[in-house]
Design an enzyme around this catalytic site. Structure first.
Site, PDB file in Angstrom:
ATOM      1  CG  ASP A 166      -2.113   0.758   0.921  1.00  0.00           C
ATOM      2  OD1 ASP A 166      -2.086   1.914   0.865  1.00  0.00           O
ATOM      3  OD2 ASP A 166      -3.273   0.321   1.218  1.00  0.00           O
TER       4      ASP A 166
ATOM      5  CG  ASN B 268      -8.440  -4.345  -2.389  1.00  0.00           C
ATOM      6  OD1 ASN B 268      -9.538  -4.499  -2.425  1.00  0.00           O
ATOM      7  ND2 ASN B 268      -7.826  -3.578  -1.708  1.00  0.00           N
TER       8      ASN B 268
ATOM      9  CE1 TYR C  33     -13.927   2.791  -8.406  1.00  0.00           C
ATOM     10  CE2 TYR C  33     -16.088   1.958  -9.126  1.00  0.00           C
ATOM     11  CZ  TYR C  33     -15.020   2.075  -8.394  1.00  0.00           C
ATOM     12  OH  TYR C  33     -14.931   0.819  -7.200  1.00  0.00           O
TER      13      TYR C  33
ATOM     14  CE  LYS D 128     -12.726  -0.610  -9.402  1.00  0.00           C
ATOM     15  NZ  LYS D 128     -11.597  -1.242  -8.816  1.00  0.00           N
TER      16      LYS D 128
ATOM     17  CB  ILE E 136     -18.307  -3.186   0.359  1.00  0.00           C
ATOM     18  CG1 ILE E 136     -18.327  -4.117  -0.889  1.00  0.00           C
ATOM     19  CG2 ILE E 136     -17.780  -3.785   1.440  1.00  0.00           C
ATOM     20  CD1 ILE E 136     -19.595  -5.230  -0.784  1.00  0.00           C
TER      21      ILE E 136
ATOM     22  CB  THR F  38     -14.527   0.350   2.482  1.00  0.00           C
ATOM     23  OG1 THR F  38     -14.625   0.875   1.559  1.00  0.00           O
ATOM     24  CG2 THR F  38     -14.913  -1.029   2.294  1.00  0.00           C
TER      25      THR F  38
HETATM   26  N1  LIG Z   1     -16.283   0.057  -1.150  1.00  0.00           N
HETATM   27  C1  LIG Z   1     -16.925  -0.360  -2.126  1.00  0.00           C
HETATM   28  O1  LIG Z   1     -18.326   0.041  -1.931  1.00  0.00           O
HETATM   29  C2  LIG Z   1     -16.410  -0.710  -3.345  1.00  0.00           C
HETATM   30  C3  LIG Z   1     -17.340  -1.328  -4.559  1.00  0.00           C
HETATM   31  C4  LIG Z   1     -16.851  -1.902  -5.232  1.00  0.00           C
HETATM   32  C5  LIG Z   1     -15.399  -1.996  -5.685  1.00  0.00           C
HETATM   33  N2  LIG Z   1     -14.737  -1.636  -4.876  1.00  0.00           N
HETATM   34  C6  LIG Z   1     -13.379  -1.639  -5.058  1.00  0.00           C
HETATM   35  O2  LIG Z   1     -12.620  -2.451  -4.083  1.00  0.00           O
HETATM   36  C7  LIG Z   1     -11.224  -1.976  -3.943  1.00  0.00           C
HETATM   37  C8  LIG Z   1     -11.070  -1.469  -2.522  1.00  0.00           C
HETATM   38  O3  LIG Z   1     -11.811  -0.483  -2.235  1.00  0.00           O
HETATM   39  P1  LIG Z   1     -12.001  -0.043  -0.545  1.00  0.00           P
HETATM   40  O4  LIG Z   1     -13.478   0.377  -0.709  1.00  0.00           O
HETATM   41  O5  LIG Z   1     -11.416  -1.250   0.130  1.00  0.00           O
HETATM   42  O6  LIG Z   1     -11.212   1.294  -0.518  1.00  0.00           O
HETATM   43  P2  LIG Z   1     -10.201   1.855   0.603  1.00  0.00           P
HETATM   44  O7  LIG Z   1     -10.230   3.220   0.266  1.00  0.00           O
HETATM   45  O8  LIG Z   1     -10.756   1.610   2.031  1.00  0.00           O
HETATM   46  O9  LIG Z   1      -8.638   1.219   0.437  1.00  0.00           O
HETATM   47  C9  LIG Z   1      -8.167   1.547  -0.994  1.00  0.00           C
HETATM   48  C10 LIG Z   1      -6.468   1.106  -0.580  1.00  0.00           C
HETATM   49  O10 LIG Z   1      -5.789   1.620  -1.726  1.00  0.00           O
HETATM   50  C11 LIG Z   1      -4.598   2.389  -1.221  1.00  0.00           C
HETATM   51  N3  LIG Z   1      -4.453   2.970  -2.584  1.00  0.00           N
HETATM   52  C12 LIG Z   1      -4.966   3.970  -3.239  1.00  0.00           C
HETATM   53  N4  LIG Z   1      -4.237   4.408  -4.157  1.00  0.00           N
HETATM   54  C13 LIG Z   1      -3.103   3.710  -4.154  1.00  0.00           C
HETATM   55  C14 LIG Z   1      -1.851   3.595  -4.772  1.00  0.00           C
HETATM   56  N5  LIG Z   1      -1.510   4.529  -5.827  1.00  0.00           N
HETATM   57  N6  LIG Z   1      -0.808   2.621  -4.576  1.00  0.00           N
HETATM   58  C15 LIG Z   1      -1.040   1.731  -3.461  1.00  0.00           C
HETATM   59  N7  LIG Z   1      -2.130   1.810  -2.799  1.00  0.00           N
HETATM   60  C16 LIG Z   1      -3.058   2.663  -3.155  1.00  0.00           C
HETATM   61  C17 LIG Z   1      -5.266   3.307  -0.303  1.00  0.00           C
HETATM   62  O11 LIG Z   1      -4.025   3.733   0.513  1.00  0.00           O
HETATM   63  C18 LIG Z   1      -6.261   2.237   0.636  1.00  0.00           C
HETATM   64  O12 LIG Z   1      -5.422   1.708   1.557  1.00  0.00           O
HETATM   65  C19 LIG Z   1     -11.016  -0.806  -4.816  1.00  0.00           C
HETATM   66  O13 LIG Z   1     -10.578  -1.224  -5.956  1.00  0.00           O
HETATM   67  C20 LIG Z   1     -12.519  -0.341  -5.125  1.00  0.00           C
HETATM   68  O14 LIG Z   1     -12.771   0.220  -6.485  1.00  0.00           O
HETATM   69  C21 LIG Z   1     -15.292  -0.849  -3.679  1.00  0.00           C
END
Ligand SMILES: NC(=O)c1ccc[n+]([C@@H]2O[C@H](COP(=O)([O-])OP(=O)(O)OC[C@H]3O[C@@H](n4cnc5c(N)ncnc54)[C@H](O)[C@@H]3O)[C@@H](O)[C@H]2O)c1
Length: 245
Positions: A36, A89, A155, A159, A188, A190
């Site tokens: 990360d 992720n 986005y 995706k 989700i 988060t």
């Molecule tokens: N939360 C939702 O509802 C949801 C729904 C569908 C898909 N997603 C996908 O799930 C994945 C995780 O999302 P989340 O909700 O846990 O997000 P989050 O913001 O809680 O976590 C994302 C993490 O990615 C890290 N990150 C961001 N840019 C970075 C970079 N350039 N290099 C390294 N690390 C980096 C951040 O520091 C963070 O720890 C993402 O790909 C997101 O698009 C999330």
């Protein structure tokens, strides 16, 4: 344990779903690399895992940087052994910005983090997986990769791209014993969506609930494990039924 001694890199694992996946993978016996940009957060997740009987290290990685990606794979291999599992992720959300409201710089930023990093990280681990005839890659896409309206222009495009790339990689590398699949989470709870959560009506979701990181982590364990051996190139929704409507 379902992932005993498997070496797993999880990007974006300092927070949210990646963190949940890291904790769950460690409980299943995996040696986990928390990759990360947020190194303090990554160290804290690794410490938590190590204090609870698991094995994890934190590595600072900006998934936009090729050098960081190659360095991460090298550290993972030197510390734990060859990489068995890659969970792509890390991702950023554009908060529903329309195409006209997205600058080229912003577009490239989302593209680099959400899609190009998946291509780059996969290319960094695939040669070793091909050589060993085994491996698993799970790409975290989104329901925004299946339908419009769950993100903005960038986005949604990134995706959809993750799902397309997953299919392509599977068509090329499944024959070498490598499973490559994607997960399409709905909403989700988060930090990524905390600012927009209040504006997302729950009655658009058949279950009338949002998802939890543990539920996505359970699916990721399954797709990364031998139980999913015959799954290849799939895009599995975990969305409370959002995309059935
Ligand atoms: N939360 C939702 O509802 C949801 C729904 C569908 C898909 N997603 C996908 O799930 C994945 C995780 O999302 P989340 O909700 O846990 O997000 P989050 O913001 O809680 O976590 C994302 C993490 O990615 C890290 N990150 C961001 N840019 C970075 C970079 N350039 N290099 C390294 N690390 C980096 C951040 O520091 C963070 O720890 C993402 O790909 C997101 O698009 C999330």
């Amino acid at each position: 344990m379902r992932l005993q001694d498997k070496v797993a890199i999880i990007t974006g694992a300092a927070s949210g779903m990646g963190q949940g996946e890291a904790v769950r993978f460690a409980k299943e016996g995996a040696k986990v690399v928390i990759a990360d940009l947020n190194i303090d957060g990554a160290k804290s997740v690794a410490e938590d895992i190590n204090n609870n009987g698991g094995q994890a290290i934190a590595v600072k990685v900006n998934v936009m940087e090729t050098e960081d990606i190659l360095n991460c794979v090298q550290i993972a291999t030197e510390t734990f052994g060859p990489v068995d599992i890659l969970i792509n992720n890390a991702g950023v959300f554009d908060k529903y910005a329309t195409s006209l409201d997205t600058t080229l710089d912003q577009w490239n930023f989302y593209l680099n983090i959400n899609l190009t990093s998946v291509f780059q990280f996969a290319n960094a681990v695939l040669p070793g997986m091909i050589e060993r005839g085994t491996g698993s890659i799970v790409n975290i896409a989104s329901v925004a990769g299946l339908v419009a309206g769950k993100g903005g222009a960038a986005y949604t495009a990134t995706k959809h791209g993750v799902i397309g790339l997953t299919k392509h990689l599977s068509s090329e590398y499944a024959r070498y014993g490598i499973k490559i699949n994607s997960i399409c989470p709905g909403t989700i709870e988060t930090p990524l969506v905390k600012d927009v959560l209040a504006n997302i009506p729950k009655d658009l979701v058949p279950t009338r609930t949002f998802g939890q990181v543990e539920q996505v982590a359970d699916l990721a364990v399954f797709l990364a494990s031998d139980e999913a051996k015959f799954m290849s190139g799939t895009a599995v929704p975990i969305d409370g039924g959002f995309t059935i409507q």
